[in-house]
Scaffold this motif. Structure first.
Motif, short mmCIF file in Angstrom:
data_model
loop_
_atom_site.label_atom_id
_atom_site.label_comp_id
_atom_site.label_asym_id
_atom_site.label_seq_id
_atom_site.Cartn_x
_atom_site.Cartn_y
_atom_site.Cartn_z
N GLY A 1 18.17 30.25 45.95
CA GLY A 1 18.17 28.90 46.49
C GLY A 1 19.55 28.26 46.41
N PRO A 2 19.62 26.96 46.75
CA PRO A 2 18.49 26.10 47.13
C PRO A 2 17.85 26.56 48.44
N ARG A 3 16.52 26.52 48.47
CA ARG A 3 15.79 26.86 49.67
C ARG A 3 14.64 25.89 49.85
N GLU A 4 14.16 25.78 51.07
CA GLU A 4 13.12 24.81 51.37
C GLU A 4 11.89 25.06 50.50
N SER A 5 11.39 24.00 49.91
CA SER A 5 10.26 24.14 49.01
C SER A 5 9.03 24.63 49.77
N LYS A 6 8.34 25.61 49.18
CA LYS A 6 7.12 26.15 49.81
C LYS A 6 5.94 25.20 49.64
N ALA B 1 25.15 40.40 38.88
CA ALA B 1 24.36 41.54 38.43
C ALA B 1 23.28 41.95 39.44
N VAL B 2 22.87 41.01 40.30
CA VAL B 2 21.83 41.30 41.30
C VAL B 2 22.34 40.88 42.67
N ASN B 3 22.59 41.84 43.55
CA ASN B 3 23.19 41.55 44.86
C ASN B 3 22.30 40.68 45.76
N ALA B 4 20.98 40.84 45.66
CA ALA B 4 20.08 40.14 46.57
C ALA B 4 19.92 38.66 46.22
N ALA B 5 20.37 38.25 45.06
CA ALA B 5 20.18 36.86 44.61
C ALA B 5 21.33 35.97 45.07
N SER B 6 21.09 34.65 45.09
CA SER B 6 22.14 33.69 45.41
C SER B 6 23.21 33.72 44.33
N ALA C 1 25.75 31.03 41.39
CA ALA C 1 25.05 30.70 42.63
C ALA C 1 25.64 29.47 43.31
N GLY C 2 26.60 28.83 42.65
CA GLY C 2 27.21 27.64 43.23
C GLY C 2 26.38 26.38 43.10
N ALA D 1 21.26 32.08 31.98
CA ALA D 1 20.78 31.36 33.16
C ALA D 1 21.82 30.34 33.64
N SER D 2 22.50 29.72 32.70
CA SER D 2 23.53 28.74 33.05
C SER D 2 24.67 29.41 33.81
N VAL D 3 25.09 30.59 33.36
CA VAL D 3 26.15 31.33 34.04
C VAL D 3 25.67 31.77 35.43
N ALA D 4 24.40 32.17 35.53
CA ALA D 4 23.84 32.60 36.82
C ALA D 4 23.80 31.43 37.81
#
Length: 257
Positions: A76-81, A53-58, A165-166, A158-161
């Motif tokens: 993500g996963p992305r390096e923690s800020k 539904a959102v192209n910019a998201a993982s 995202a893999g 959220a579970s489906v999202a």
């Protein structure tokens, strides 16, 4: 917005064996009382899911269950800020917010810290956190329209999202709630029913593993009523999980074409 996969809305109900066969007294004095959307007390609303539904998201997903509409983006996963020592497990951050037009009272859109915390608890047990050490996965849920049972819809979406995202999970998380109105239990309540409820019970579970990740109860319940409500919710979660899985399979097949 762009959709990669979806499924036609499908209603679902707990198996007849789990339903109380005795004729239940009406919620109100009017013997002809029916639910606002004319469903049976143990019938869930039609459920629709779409990934991408959102192209910019993982990964992302859109869910529409009855009048409740939710969109979830996963990054993500992305390096923690945050400065943190090395950890063998990843971090999960969850945020749930409402648009200003989501509720009947306009201009009330805002972050919901309680729902954010509950979403985190429901998902954390299903995600294989040690599969992404020293990194963070962010889950942003936005309620576009509040039609009742908002949190269960957010959790399921959220579970489906996350799957889109893999993100590695033990299983999908499906969530369903039941409201207690007088002597009656009604599954998947709408907003009007929630406003009259004497209590509520919500279960989030991993259907294929038969494990509960979260159980929330409000109001006063007898042990028998809790057992009945849990049985209804778990059976409905199993059926909802199949609808969610079907959406992901359709998305996977579409991506291969």
């Amino acid at each position: 917005m762009a959709g990669r996969g979806g499924s036609t809305p499908a209603t679902y109900s707990p198996s007849p064996a789990t339903q109380n066969k005795k004729k239940k007294a009406p919620i109100f004095t009017d013997s002809d009382w029916v639910r606002p959307d004319t469903r049976g007390f143990t019938q869930c609303r039609p459920a629709f899911f779409r990934t991408g539904a959102v192209n910019a998201a993982s990964g992302s997903a859109y869910a529409e269950i009855g009048d409740t509409k939710v969109i979830v983006s996963v990054f993500g996963p992305r390096e923690s800020k945050k400065a943190m020592m090395y950890s063998d497990i990843g971090r999960l951050n969850c945020n749930v917010s409402y648009t200003t037009f989501a509720t009947p009272v306009r201009g009330q859109g805002s972050d919901n810290k309680e729902f954010s915390s509950m979403l985190h608890k429901a998902l954390e047990g299903a995600i294989i956190l040690d599969s992404f050490p020293k990194t963070t996965v962010d889950v942003f849920a936005l309620v576009l329209e509040s039609g009742g049972s908002d949190l269960p819809v957010v959790i399921s979406c959220a579970s489906v999202a996350l799957a889109d995202a893999g993100i590695m999970m033990y299983d999908l998380v499906a969530s369903v709630s039941v409201s207690c109105l007088g002597k009656n239990l009604i599954i998947d309540p709408v907003l009007e029913e929630e406003s009259y409820q004497d209590g509520s019970l919500m279960i989030s579970s991993m259907p294929s593993r038969d494990e509960v990740t979260q159980l929330t109860i409000t109001g006063e319940w007898s042990a028998a009523k809790i057992h009945e409500a849990m049985t209804l919710c778990l059976d409905a979660c199993s059926k909802l999980g199949k609808i969610m899985r079907s959406c992901l399979k359709e998305a996977a097949l579409a991506s291969q074409e």
